[in-house]
Scaffold this motif. Sequence first.
Motif, mmCIF file in Angstrom:
data_model
loop_
_atom_site.group_PDB
_atom_site.id
_atom_site.type_symbol
_atom_site.label_atom_id
_atom_site.label_comp_id
_atom_site.label_asym_id
_atom_site.label_seq_id
_atom_site.Cartn_x
_atom_site.Cartn_y
_atom_site.Cartn_z
ATOM 1 N N LEU A 167 -19.677 12.883 -15.234
ATOM 2 C CA LEU A 167 -18.928 11.616 -15.190
ATOM 3 C C LEU A 167 -17.500 11.645 -14.411
ATOM 4 O O LEU A 167 -16.860 10.619 -13.813
ATOM 5 N N ALA A 168 -16.869 12.798 -14.511
ATOM 6 C CA ALA A 168 -15.655 12.978 -14.057
ATOM 7 C C ALA A 168 -15.722 13.014 -12.470
ATOM 8 O O ALA A 168 -14.977 12.319 -11.692
ATOM 9 N N GLN A 169 -16.770 13.608 -12.077
ATOM 10 C CA GLN A 169 -16.931 13.671 -10.573
ATOM 11 C C GLN A 169 -17.329 12.206 -10.027
ATOM 12 O O GLN A 169 -17.002 11.593 -8.853
ATOM 13 N N ARG A 170 -18.172 11.435 -10.783
ATOM 14 C CA ARG A 170 -18.507 10.023 -10.300
ATOM 15 C C ARG A 170 -17.368 9.232 -10.543
ATOM 16 O O ARG A 170 -17.135 8.163 -9.590
ATOM 17 N N LEU A 171 -16.330 9.458 -11.131
ATOM 18 C CA LEU A 171 -15.158 8.747 -11.329
ATOM 19 C C LEU A 171 -14.219 8.890 -10.063
ATOM 20 O O LEU A 171 -13.975 7.940 -9.262
ATOM 21 N N ASP A 176 -15.520 9.952 -7.344
ATOM 22 C CA ASP A 176 -16.112 9.376 -6.021
ATOM 23 C C ASP A 176 -15.634 8.252 -5.807
ATOM 24 O O ASP A 176 -16.101 7.604 -4.699
ATOM 25 N N THR A 177 -15.275 7.328 -6.946
ATOM 26 C CA THR A 177 -15.009 5.830 -6.502
ATOM 27 C C THR A 177 -13.626 5.818 -5.691
ATOM 28 O O THR A 177 -13.344 4.627 -5.582
ATOM 29 N N VAL A 178 -12.658 6.797 -5.890
ATOM 30 C CA VAL A 178 -11.578 6.743 -5.021
ATOM 31 C C VAL A 178 -11.561 7.510 -4.060
ATOM 32 O O VAL A 178 -11.651 9.006 -4.224
ATOM 33 N N PRO A 179 -11.520 7.396 -2.659
ATOM 34 C CA PRO A 179 -11.426 8.250 -1.646
ATOM 35 C C PRO A 179 -10.461 9.341 -1.681
ATOM 36 O O PRO A 179 -10.975 10.576 -1.376
ATOM 37 N N ASP A 180 -9.210 9.185 -2.414
ATOM 38 C CA ASP A 180 -8.233 10.278 -1.996
ATOM 39 C C ASP A 180 -7.978 10.562 -3.563
ATOM 40 O O ASP A 180 -6.944 10.249 -4.337
ATOM 41 N N SER A 181 -9.000 11.352 -4.089
ATOM 42 C CA SER A 181 -8.712 11.988 -5.553
ATOM 43 C C SER A 181 -9.289 13.348 -5.567
ATOM 44 O O SER A 181 -9.776 13.917 -4.646
ATOM 45 N N ALA A 182 -9.238 13.868 -6.670
ATOM 46 C CA ALA A 182 -9.804 15.301 -6.923
ATOM 47 C C ALA A 182 -9.971 15.466 -8.436
ATOM 48 O O ALA A 182 -9.551 14.590 -9.495
ATOM 49 N N VAL A 183 -10.779 16.603 -8.682
ATOM 50 C CA VAL A 183 -11.133 16.758 -10.104
ATOM 51 C C VAL A 183 -10.602 18.266 -10.348
ATOM 52 O O VAL A 183 -10.724 19.092 -9.531
ATOM 53 N N VAL A 184 -9.951 18.478 -11.589
ATOM 54 C CA VAL A 184 -9.470 19.609 -12.012
ATOM 55 C C VAL A 184 -10.172 19.955 -13.234
ATOM 56 O O VAL A 184 -10.606 19.093 -14.037
ATOM 57 N N HIS A 185 -11.079 21.129 -13.248
ATOM 58 C CA HIS A 185 -11.864 21.715 -14.347
ATOM 59 C C HIS A 185 -10.903 22.363 -15.301
ATOM 60 O O HIS A 185 -10.648 23.395 -14.942
ATOM 61 N N VAL A 186 -10.875 21.975 -16.533
ATOM 62 C CA VAL A 186 -10.452 22.918 -17.547
ATOM 63 C C VAL A 186 -10.858 24.293 -17.689
ATOM 64 O O VAL A 186 -9.913 25.190 -17.848
ATOM 65 N N ASP A 187 -11.941 24.396 -17.308
ATOM 66 C CA ASP A 187 -12.736 25.785 -17.755
ATOM 67 C C ASP A 187 -11.893 26.675 -16.556
ATOM 68 O O ASP A 187 -11.888 28.014 -16.877
ATOM 69 N N ASP A 188 -11.450 26.136 -15.534
ATOM 70 C CA ASP A 188 -10.731 27.083 -14.481
ATOM 71 C C ASP A 188 -9.499 27.475 -15.027
ATOM 72 O O ASP A 188 -8.879 28.793 -14.924
ATOM 73 N N ILE A 189 -8.818 26.537 -15.732
ATOM 74 C CA ILE A 189 -7.326 26.857 -16.255
ATOM 75 C C ILE A 189 -7.511 27.719 -17.323
ATOM 76 O O ILE A 189 -6.980 28.558 -17.650
ATOM 77 N N GLU A 241 -11.136 17.446 -16.430
ATOM 78 C CA GLU A 241 -12.320 17.131 -17.289
ATOM 79 C C GLU A 241 -12.847 18.527 -17.987
ATOM 80 O O GLU A 241 -12.253 19.481 -17.588
ATOM 81 N N GLY A 242 -12.964 18.459 -19.360
ATOM 82 C CA GLY A 242 -13.317 19.583 -19.964
ATOM 83 C C GLY A 242 -13.078 19.392 -21.453
ATOM 84 O O GLY A 242 -12.415 18.324 -21.938
ATOM 85 N N VAL A 243 -13.451 20.115 -22.319
ATOM 86 C CA VAL A 243 -13.208 20.098 -23.767
ATOM 87 C C VAL A 243 -11.638 20.285 -23.925
ATOM 88 O O VAL A 243 -11.324 21.466 -23.767
#
Length: 214
Positions: free
Chosen positions: A47-51, A53-66, A121-123
């Motif tokens: 869901l986060a990636q699809r959101l 993808d609707t905005v050209p200048d966007s990014a996803v941060v994964h809580v799992d990485d933090i 995105e993430g728990v």
Amino acid sequence: MPFTELAGRVLEAADAAREKRARHDGEQAGPRIVAVDGRSGGGKSTLAQRLADTVPDSAVVHVDDIAWNAPMFGWSDLLADGVLTPLRRGDAVSYRPPAWDAHSRPGSVDVPAGLSLVVVEGVGAGRRELTELIDCLVWVQSDYAEAERLGIARDIALGVNGDAQQTVDFWHRWMAAEIPFLTDDRPWDRATLIAAGTSPHPRGTDEIFVADPR
């Protein structure tokens, strides 16, 4: 509803939150920040990636990485100080959580300046103590058993937690922390929208079931 309609509602909610803050304290520098929270295996990453993808200048941060090699759910200050607060100022982010140095993990969490949208995105992405740093919270509701089945199958395929039995064992150790955390934090109570990550009802490939929590 069609996914594009969900994306539009999320962005409208985020814009409204930004405008409210701007009236209150003048803050308007950074991107819209949307948190996508939910159970493990429930469909948050998709869901986060699809959101995004609707905005050209966007990014996803994964809580799992933090949270990588940090105490389970003991990482809110890392996400707040290392990522969300700089984004709020309109700054670029290039962040190495402490465990990355301790375990010699290469790279960093990078988010350029000047974006319109950042999806986290993430728990726990929408956990209570981060409320003032996000503009919109989407809770991804999922069936517990189905999320477990999907999550374990995904982790076995990725090989991230050892062999099949080690993966199952890790999943249950994780649930022993996740369930009480979510029970206490109750992010669904603060959600702007609730989306169905798993559902028994048929739907099109570009459709998603959504409930308005209020």
